[in-house]
Design a protein around this motif. Structure first.
Motif, PDB file in Angstrom:
ATOM      1  N   LEU A   1      12.617 -11.505 -27.494  1.00  0.00           N
ATOM      2  CA  LEU A   1      11.349 -11.996 -28.061  1.00  0.00           C
ATOM      3  C   LEU A   1      11.558 -12.451 -29.500  1.00  0.00           C
ATOM      4  CD1 LEU A   1       8.958  -9.120 -26.879  1.00  0.00           C
ATOM      5  CD2 LEU A   1       9.075 -11.431 -25.934  1.00  0.00           C
ATOM      6  N   LYS A   2      10.649 -13.280 -29.985  1.00  0.00           N
ATOM      7  CA  LYS A   2      10.672 -13.665 -31.402  1.00  0.00           C
ATOM      8  C   LYS A   2      10.422 -12.420 -32.247  1.00  0.00           C
ATOM      9  CE  LYS A   2       9.332 -18.458 -30.868  1.00  0.00           C
ATOM     10  NZ  LYS A   2       8.384 -19.506 -31.247  1.00  0.00           N
ATOM     11  N   PRO A   3      10.960 -12.389 -33.486  1.00  0.00           N
ATOM     12  CA  PRO A   3      10.851 -11.182 -34.325  1.00  0.00           C
ATOM     13  C   PRO A   3       9.440 -10.624 -34.492  1.00  0.00           C
ATOM     14  CG  PRO A   3      12.387 -12.726 -35.310  1.00  0.00           C
ATOM     15  CD  PRO A   3      11.773 -13.429 -34.120  1.00  0.00           C
ATOM     16  N   HIS A   4       8.423 -11.480 -34.683  1.00  0.00           N
ATOM     17  CA  HIS A   4       7.074 -10.934 -34.904  1.00  0.00           C
ATOM     18  C   HIS A   4       6.516 -10.301 -33.635  1.00  0.00           C
ATOM     19  CE1 HIS A   4       6.334 -15.218 -33.917  1.00  0.00           C
ATOM     20  NE2 HIS A   4       5.231 -14.798 -33.358  1.00  0.00           N
ATOM     21  N   TYR A   5       6.966 -10.745 -32.465  1.00  0.00           N
ATOM     22  CA  TYR A   5       6.561 -10.092 -31.215  1.00  0.00           C
ATOM     23  C   TYR A   5       7.318  -8.781 -31.036  1.00  0.00           C
ATOM     24  CZ  TYR A   5       4.091 -14.338 -29.781  1.00  0.00           C
ATOM     25  OH  TYR A   5       3.223 -15.398 -29.696  1.00  0.00           O
ATOM     26  N   GLN A   6       8.612  -8.780 -31.404  1.00  0.00           N
ATOM     27  CA  GLN A   6       9.385  -7.537 -31.348  1.00  0.00           C
ATOM     28  C   GLN A   6       8.702  -6.466 -32.191  1.00  0.00           C
ATOM     29  OE1 GLN A   6      13.575  -7.927 -32.345  1.00  0.00           O
ATOM     30  NE2 GLN A   6      13.711  -9.889 -31.295  1.00  0.00           N
ATOM     31  N   GLU A   7       8.241  -6.871 -33.372  1.00  0.00           N
ATOM     32  CA  GLU A   7       7.634  -5.924 -34.309  1.00  0.00           C
ATOM     33  C   GLU A   7       6.370  -5.287 -33.742  1.00  0.00           C
ATOM     34  OE1 GLU A   7       6.686  -5.775 -39.045  1.00  0.00           O
ATOM     35  OE2 GLU A   7       6.206  -7.647 -38.007  1.00  0.00           O
ATOM     36  N   VAL A   8       5.461  -6.083 -33.176  1.00  0.00           N
ATOM     37  CA  VAL A   8       4.222  -5.493 -32.660  1.00  0.00           C
ATOM     38  C   VAL A   8       4.485  -4.615 -31.438  1.00  0.00           C
ATOM     39  CG1 VAL A   8       2.598  -7.167 -33.640  1.00  0.00           C
ATOM     40  CG2 VAL A   8       3.519  -7.577 -31.360  1.00  0.00           C
ATOM     41  N   ILE A   9       5.428  -5.016 -30.591  1.00  0.00           N
ATOM     42  CA  ILE A   9       5.803  -4.191 -29.427  1.00  0.00           C
ATOM     43  C   ILE A   9       6.374  -2.862 -29.919  1.00  0.00           C
ATOM     44  CG2 ILE A   9       7.486  -3.960 -27.549  1.00  0.00           C
ATOM     45  CD1 ILE A   9       5.305  -5.747 -26.614  1.00  0.00           C
ATOM     46  N   GLN A  10       7.253  -2.938 -30.906  1.00  0.00           N
ATOM     47  CA  GLN A  10       7.895  -1.736 -31.445  1.00  0.00           C
ATOM     48  C   GLN A  10       6.855  -0.787 -32.054  1.00  0.00           C
ATOM     49  OE1 GLN A  10       8.753  -0.624 -34.833  1.00  0.00           O
ATOM     50  NE2 GLN A  10      10.119   0.941 -34.069  1.00  0.00           N
ATOM     51  N   LEU A  11       5.943  -1.329 -32.839  1.00  0.00           N
ATOM     52  CA  LEU A  11       4.922  -0.499 -33.476  1.00  0.00           C
ATOM     53  C   LEU A  11       3.984   0.125 -32.445  1.00  0.00           C
ATOM     54  CD1 LEU A  11       4.025  -2.771 -36.535  1.00  0.00           C
ATOM     55  CD2 LEU A  11       5.352  -0.643 -36.578  1.00  0.00           C
ATOM     56  N   ARG A  12       3.620  -0.637 -31.430  1.00  0.00           N
ATOM     57  CA  ARG A  12       2.658  -0.164 -30.432  1.00  0.00           C
ATOM     58  C   ARG A  12       3.282   0.848 -29.475  1.00  0.00           C
ATOM     59  NH1 ARG A  12      -2.308   1.255 -29.171  1.00  0.00           N
ATOM     60  NH2 ARG A  12      -2.941   0.659 -27.099  1.00  0.00           N
ATOM     61  N   TYR A  13       4.474   0.535 -28.941  1.00  0.00           N
ATOM     62  CA  TYR A  13       5.031   1.340 -27.863  1.00  0.00           C
ATOM     63  C   TYR A  13       6.047   2.376 -28.314  1.00  0.00           C
ATOM     64  CZ  TYR A  13       2.509  -1.812 -24.894  1.00  0.00           C
ATOM     65  OH  TYR A  13       1.507  -2.522 -24.312  1.00  0.00           O
ATOM     66  N   PHE A  14       6.725   2.136 -29.422  1.00  0.00           N
ATOM     67  CA  PHE A  14       7.741   3.091 -29.857  1.00  0.00           C
ATOM     68  C   PHE A  14       7.225   3.984 -30.980  1.00  0.00           C
ATOM     69  CE2 PHE A  14      10.105  -0.287 -27.787  1.00  0.00           C
ATOM     70  CZ  PHE A  14      10.822   0.450 -26.862  1.00  0.00           C
ATOM     71  N   GLN A  15       6.388   3.434 -31.852  1.00  0.00           N
ATOM     72  CA  GLN A  15       5.788   4.259 -32.897  1.00  0.00           C
ATOM     73  C   GLN A  15       4.388   4.720 -32.495  1.00  0.00           C
ATOM     74  OE1 GLN A  15       6.195   2.801 -36.905  1.00  0.00           O
ATOM     75  NE2 GLN A  15       8.225   1.985 -36.506  1.00  0.00           N
ATOM     76  N   GLU A  16       3.922   4.228 -31.341  1.00  0.00           N
ATOM     77  CA  GLU A  16       2.641   4.611 -30.753  1.00  0.00           C
ATOM     78  C   GLU A  16       1.472   4.479 -31.734  1.00  0.00           C
ATOM     79  OE1 GLU A  16       3.270   8.450 -28.956  1.00  0.00           O
ATOM     80  OE2 GLU A  16       4.424   7.561 -27.330  1.00  0.00           O
ATOM     81  N   MET A  17       1.481   3.387 -32.497  1.00  0.00           N
ATOM     82  CA  MET A  17       0.384   3.124 -33.429  1.00  0.00           C
ATOM     83  C   MET A  17      -0.795   2.518 -32.683  1.00  0.00           C
ATOM     84  SD  MET A  17       2.128   1.387 -36.750  1.00  0.00           S
ATOM     85  CE  MET A  17       2.957   2.344 -37.990  1.00  0.00           C
TER      86      MET A  17
END
Length: 183
Positions: A132-148
Motif C-alpha cells: 500500500l501507499k505509505p499514508h494507507y500503511q500508516e492508517v492501517i497500522q494505527l487502527r489494527y496494530f496500535q488499536e487506536m
C-alpha cells in the motif's frame, strides 16, 4: 444501475452504503482530478477530501442532479481550496468547522474487508500492507496494530475525523484487493 437506494441509506448513516458509493465513484472522481492536477498524491488527497465533504453533506444532495456530477463539483471546489491554501502565506491558519464534523460511521461493525484482513496470518498480512501507499500503511497500522479509535488516529495525524474514515475505507478496500489477488 439504480444508485438512489444507496444514497438514501447513506443519508441514514449506513456504512455499507457509504462504502458502496465510495467504491462506485472513486475511480471517476480520482481520474477526473488526476487529469486536472497531473499529480497522483494531490488527486488522491482531493478525492479523499471530496468524499469526506460529500458524506458530511449528503443530506443536502439534490436527486435532480446526477450524483457523480455533484461529486465532481465538490472535487472542483476542494481543488480550488487547495490551490488557494498553497498560495496563502504560512502564517494564515485555515480552519473549516464543517471539516471537523465527521459523518457517523460505526467504528465497531466489521466489514467484508475487515473479515478478510483478519483471516490472514501476520507475516503474510505485513507483506501485503507494505504494498500500500505509505499514508494507507500508516492508517492501517494505527487502527489494527496500535488499536487506536478513529478519533485517536485523527488527533495523531492532525486530520479531520471524516478524512481518517475515508482513508481507512479506501485502505481496507485496497488491502482486501491485494489479499484476494494473491494465492
Amino acid at each position: 444501475m439504480e444508485i438512489n437506494p444507496y444514497i438514501e441509506k447513506a443519508k441514514k448513516g449506513d456504512q455499507s452504503a457509504f462504502t458502496y458509493l465510495l467504491d462506485h465513484y472513486w475511480n471517476e472522481v480520482y481520474g477526473f482530478m488526476l487529469k486536472r492536477t497531473e499529480n497522483e498524491t494531490d488527486a488522491e488527497d482531493i478525492t479523499i477530501e471530496t468524499f469526506s465533504k460529500a458524506f458530511d453533506k449528503i443530506a443536502t444532495y439534490n436527486p435532480e442532479f446526477q450524483f457523480n456530477t455533484w461529486l465532481i463539483a465538490i472535487a472542483k471546489n476542494v481543488h480550488i481550496d487547495l490551490l488557494r491554501k498553497k498560495k496563502s502565506t504560512h502564517f494564515v491558519e485555515i480552519t473549516d468547522e464543517e471539516d471537523q464534523q465527521a459523518y457517523n460511521v460505526a467504528d465497531t461493525t466489521p466489514s467484508i474487508e475487515d473479515a478478510l484482513i483478519t483471516e490472514q496470518n501476520l507475516s503474510r498480512l505485513l507483506r501485503f500492507i507494505k504494498e500500500l501507499k505509505p499514508h494507507y500503511q500508516e492508517v492501517i497500522q494505527l487502527r489494527y496494530f496500535q488499536e487506536m479509535s478513529y478519533q485517536e488516529i485523527a488527533d495523531q495525524l492532525g486530520e479531520p475525523l471524516s478524512n481518517v474514515k475515508i482513508k481507512l475505507l479506501r485502505a481496507k478496500k485496497l488491502l482486501a484487493e491485494i489479499i484476494e489477488s494473491k494465492p
